[in-house]
Design a protein around this motif. Structure first.
Motif, mmCIF file in Angstrom:
data_model
loop_
_atom_site.group_PDB
_atom_site.id
_atom_site.type_symbol
_atom_site.label_atom_id
_atom_site.label_comp_id
_atom_site.label_asym_id
_atom_site.label_seq_id
_atom_site.Cartn_x
_atom_site.Cartn_y
_atom_site.Cartn_z
ATOM 1 N N THR A 50 66.149 1.599 -18.957
ATOM 2 C CA THR A 50 65.948 2.659 -19.942
ATOM 3 C C THR A 50 66.514 4.005 -19.515
ATOM 4 O OG1 THR A 50 63.775 3.221 -19.008
ATOM 5 C CG2 THR A 50 63.848 1.521 -20.730
ATOM 6 N N GLY A 51 66.739 4.154 -18.218
ATOM 7 C CA GLY A 51 67.227 5.435 -17.725
ATOM 8 C C GLY A 51 66.160 6.507 -17.653
ATOM 9 N N ALA A 52 64.892 6.132 -17.712
ATOM 10 C CA ALA A 52 63.793 7.101 -17.688
ATOM 11 C C ALA A 52 62.755 6.698 -16.646
ATOM 12 C CB ALA A 52 63.127 7.179 -19.060
ATOM 13 N N GLY A 53 62.041 7.693 -16.134
ATOM 14 C CA GLY A 53 60.921 7.420 -15.245
ATOM 15 C C GLY A 53 61.220 7.494 -13.763
ATOM 16 N N TYR A 54 62.485 7.610 -13.366
ATOM 17 C CA TYR A 54 62.804 7.687 -11.943
ATOM 18 C C TYR A 54 62.413 9.067 -11.435
ATOM 19 C CZ TYR A 54 65.501 7.490 -7.594
ATOM 20 O OH TYR A 54 65.885 7.508 -6.276
ATOM 21 N N PRO A 55 61.500 9.168 -10.452
ATOM 22 C CA PRO A 55 60.926 10.474 -10.086
ATOM 23 C C PRO A 55 61.541 11.180 -8.884
ATOM 24 C CG PRO A 55 59.591 8.754 -9.133
ATOM 25 C CD PRO A 55 60.772 8.069 -9.806
ATOM 26 N N PHE A 56 62.622 10.649 -8.328
ATOM 27 C CA PHE A 56 63.143 11.212 -7.089
ATOM 28 C C PHE A 56 64.477 11.916 -7.297
ATOM 29 C CE2 PHE A 56 60.744 7.333 -5.682
ATOM 30 C CZ PHE A 56 59.619 8.033 -5.257
ATOM 31 N N GLY A 57 64.939 12.560 -6.233
ATOM 32 C CA GLY A 57 66.235 13.235 -6.296
ATOM 33 C C GLY A 57 66.260 14.351 -7.317
ATOM 34 N N ALA A 58 67.304 14.378 -8.118
ATOM 35 C CA ALA A 58 67.464 15.426 -9.120
ATOM 36 C C ALA A 58 66.392 15.367 -10.194
ATOM 37 C CB ALA A 58 68.849 15.318 -9.760
ATOM 38 N N ASN A 59 65.710 14.236 -10.343
ATOM 39 C CA ASN A 59 64.660 14.102 -11.359
ATOM 40 C C ASN A 59 63.306 14.618 -10.883
ATOM 41 O OD1 ASN A 59 66.495 12.935 -13.063
ATOM 42 N ND2 ASN A 59 65.853 10.831 -12.669
ATOM 43 N N ASP A 60 63.219 14.991 -9.618
ATOM 44 C CA ASP A 60 61.964 15.512 -9.085
ATOM 45 C C ASP A 60 61.800 16.953 -9.545
ATOM 46 O OD1 ASP A 60 59.798 16.395 -7.624
ATOM 47 O OD2 ASP A 60 60.444 15.491 -5.740
ATOM 48 N N PRO A 61 60.718 17.283 -10.279
ATOM 49 C CA PRO A 61 60.542 18.648 -10.768
ATOM 50 C C PRO A 61 60.434 19.686 -9.662
ATOM 51 C CG PRO A 61 58.525 17.356 -11.049
ATOM 52 C CD PRO A 61 59.611 16.399 -10.680
ATOM 53 N N ARG A 62 60.055 19.265 -8.459
ATOM 54 C CA ARG A 62 59.946 20.189 -7.331
ATOM 55 C C ARG A 62 61.226 20.225 -6.507
ATOM 56 N NH1 ARG A 62 54.675 21.693 -6.600
ATOM 57 N NH2 ARG A 62 55.169 22.458 -4.506
ATOM 58 N N GLY A 63 62.244 19.514 -6.987
ATOM 59 C CA GLY A 63 63.544 19.554 -6.334
ATOM 60 C C GLY A 63 63.790 18.428 -5.355
ATOM 61 N N GLY A 64 62.767 18.036 -4.617
ATOM 62 C CA GLY A 64 62.929 16.951 -3.659
ATOM 63 C C GLY A 64 63.949 17.256 -2.584
ATOM 64 N N GLU A 65 64.119 18.551 -2.244
ATOM 65 C CA GLU A 65 65.134 18.923 -1.265
ATOM 66 C C GLU A 65 64.800 18.413 0.135
ATOM 67 O OE1 GLU A 65 65.520 23.111 -1.537
ATOM 68 O OE2 GLU A 65 66.383 23.094 -3.554
ATOM 69 N N ALA A 66 63.496 18.276 0.416
ATOM 70 C CA ALA A 66 63.095 17.814 1.747
ATOM 71 C C ALA A 66 62.883 16.308 1.760
ATOM 72 C CB ALA A 66 61.820 18.533 2.185
ATOM 73 N N ASN A 67 63.684 15.597 0.998
ATOM 74 C CA ASN A 67 63.559 14.150 0.898
ATOM 75 C C ASN A 67 64.942 13.532 0.948
ATOM 76 O OD1 ASN A 67 63.220 11.421 -0.310
ATOM 77 N ND2 ASN A 67 61.120 12.104 -0.605
ATOM 78 N N LEU A 68 65.111 12.503 1.762
ATOM 79 C CA LEU A 68 66.412 11.872 1.907
ATOM 80 C C LEU A 68 66.874 11.192 0.625
ATOM 81 C CD1 LEU A 68 66.117 10.352 5.497
ATOM 82 C CD2 LEU A 68 67.492 12.308 4.767
ATOM 83 N N LEU A 69 65.949 10.930 -0.301
ATOM 84 C CA LEU A 69 66.342 10.298 -1.558
ATOM 85 C C LEU A 69 67.182 11.227 -2.429
ATOM 86 C CD1 LEU A 69 63.102 8.352 -2.543
ATOM 87 C CD2 LEU A 69 65.207 7.470 -1.528
ATOM 88 N N ARG A 70 67.271 12.510 -2.032
ATOM 89 C CA ARG A 70 68.149 13.414 -2.779
ATOM 90 C C ARG A 70 69.606 12.989 -2.646
ATOM 91 N NH1 ARG A 70 67.560 15.723 2.192
ATOM 92 N NH2 ARG A 70 69.429 16.683 3.116
ATOM 93 N N LEU A 71 69.909 12.189 -1.609
ATOM 94 C CA LEU A 71 71.275 11.725 -1.381
ATOM 95 C C LEU A 71 71.635 10.518 -2.245
ATOM 96 C CD1 LEU A 71 71.259 11.950 2.534
ATOM 97 C CD2 LEU A 71 72.056 13.667 0.890
ATOM 98 N N VAL A 72 70.619 9.933 -2.897
ATOM 99 C CA VAL A 72 70.846 8.750 -3.736
ATOM 100 C C VAL A 72 71.017 9.196 -5.183
ATOM 101 C CG1 VAL A 72 69.906 6.543 -4.521
ATOM 102 C CG2 VAL A 72 69.444 7.341 -2.187
ATOM 103 N N PRO A 73 72.140 8.888 -5.835
ATOM 104 C CA PRO A 73 72.326 9.260 -7.250
ATOM 105 C C PRO A 73 71.205 8.705 -8.115
ATOM 106 C CG PRO A 73 74.388 8.476 -6.293
ATOM 107 C CD PRO A 73 73.315 8.180 -5.290
ATOM 108 N N THR A 74 70.772 9.480 -9.100
ATOM 109 C CA THR A 74 69.637 9.070 -9.943
ATOM 110 C C THR A 74 69.926 7.811 -10.746
ATOM 111 O OG1 THR A 74 70.405 10.620 -11.639
ATOM 112 C CG2 THR A 74 68.708 11.405 -10.116
ATOM 113 N N ASP A 75 71.189 7.520 -11.018
ATOM 114 C CA ASP A 75 71.497 6.294 -11.761
ATOM 115 C C ASP A 75 71.520 5.064 -10.852
ATOM 116 O OD1 ASP A 75 73.724 7.188 -10.407
ATOM 117 O OD2 ASP A 75 75.155 6.541 -11.938
#
Length: 358
Positions: free
Chosen positions: A40-65
């Motif tokens: 569906t392309g919805a519901g993924y909460p990490f990386g760019a989809n994290d409302p708090r930015g997720g800058e201190a998380n290695l999952l920021r390196l994984v594209p949201t798709d």
């Protein structure tokens, strides 16, 4: 001491034997949710989809798709692995056993340490304040902004990692001919004796207590107006915004944790002290110490991994300083606390109710 021979049969039925099916169900459920998110392309909460930015998380390196299908494969594969660890215990071919255990332990590590970040440790530190202050409207925060879907997903990942690690450990022990509950195999291992565990556990406990105490020192210094490791202008900004009090809360949490860590090698960590009315002199339940200490050890390790891999962390105080140096030691804090907790467990586990060894 009574020594029993090792058996490779199916363990007697018990509550703990449901760990692998429980892990399979939990991981399978979240794997299906990840699959739905991928479709569906919805519901993924990490990386760019994290409302708090997720800058201190290695999952920021994984594209949201790419994240949802990647999680779906890992989680569903882990659920299958957990299911393979259920049923009668038979030692499989060595390559298959090695592959199964390697996959299970790798996914468990990713879920417990990589997916969470410093946000989990922060919530653990703030929870007492949030609970006590909620009726009085303090701190003045919107709880919907604190307890987000992304935070819930991180805690869910930690739960999944813990369940999978527990299932893998029990299956590994069973297929080695050891007791799945305590790990004893009828052979004496000197380093696991209470006396030996106390020696190396004491070093680990003092290490695990010193590091958070150093962290607390800087944050409490800021609270009294001492700009330890930062510019005074930055301290004034934090005082005006109230951010300094957040640091004070975390510093207090770290200081309390340091004291409790020492309880792993002190008498009052084994028996409740005299001032605890109604509990004085009674043995401290082993799990009462082991479970929260293990949780903090994992959370600290996860926070350290995310922070140290974040470019913004090094901009916090212009590089290495008394403000950042204590956090550079967090990986050692997490490991040392885990080792100290294991030593405490070895000293106090007593005779195993399942196999009778001990």
């Amino acid at each position: 001491m009574t020594t029993t021979t090792a058996h490779t049969h199916r363990p007697a039925p018990g509550r703990s034997d449901r760990l692998a099916p429980l892990a399979a169900g939990w991981l399978g459920l979240w794997g299906l949710l990840a699959l739905v998110s991928a479709a569906t392309g919805a519901g993924y909460p990490f990386g760019a989809n994290d409302p708090r930015g997720g800058e201190a998380n290695l999952l920021r390196l994984v594209p949201t798709d790419l994240g949802p299908p990647l999680f779906a494969v890992l989680l569903l594969g882990a659920a299958v692995a957990a299911l393979a660890m259920t049923g009668p215990v038979r030692r499989p071919a060595r390559p298959l056993r090695t592959l199964l255990l390697a996959y299970a332990w790798t996914v468990a590590l990713l879920l417990a340490v990589v997916v969470p970040d410093v946000g989990v440790l922060t919530i653990l530190g703030y929870t007492p304040i949030l609970i006590v202050g909620a009726p009085f409207g303090w701190p003045p925060v919107d709880y919907a902004d604190v307890f987000t879907w992304a935070l819930f997903a991180r805690f869910a990942a930690m739960v999944g990692g813990a369940l999978l690690a527990g299932a893998a450990l029990r299956w590994q022990r069973c297929t080695d001919g050891a007791c799945p509950t305590c790990g004893r195999d009828g052979v004496e291992h000197g380093w696991t004796s209470p006396a030996s565990a106390f020696r190396w556990g004491r070093v680990a406990a003092w290490t695990a207590a010193t590091i958070p105490a150093l962290y607390a020192l800087t944050r409490l210094a800021w609270a009294v107006g001492v700009p330890l490791g930062i510019e005074r202008s930055f301290l004034e900004e934090m005082r005006e915004s109230g951010l300094v009090w957040a640091g004070t809360g975390l510093g207090g949490f770290a200081l309390v944790g340091a004291v409790l860590t020492l309880g792993l090698v002190q008498r009052w960590g084994e028996r409740f002290p005299r001032w605890m009315v109604g509990l004085a002199g009674r043995p401290v339940p082993v799990r009462l110490a082991v479970v929260p200490a293990t949780l903090v050890a994992v959370a600290v390790t996860a926070a350290a991994l995310g922070l140290l891999a974040t470019p913004g962390f090094w901009d916090f105080s212009g590089g290495l300083s008394p403000a950042t140096a204590p956090m550079l030691l967090w990986p050692f804090w997490g490991v040392a606390l885990g080792v100290a907790t294991y030593a405490y467990h070895l000293r106090r586990r007593g005779t195993c109710r399942r196999c009778g060894r001990g």
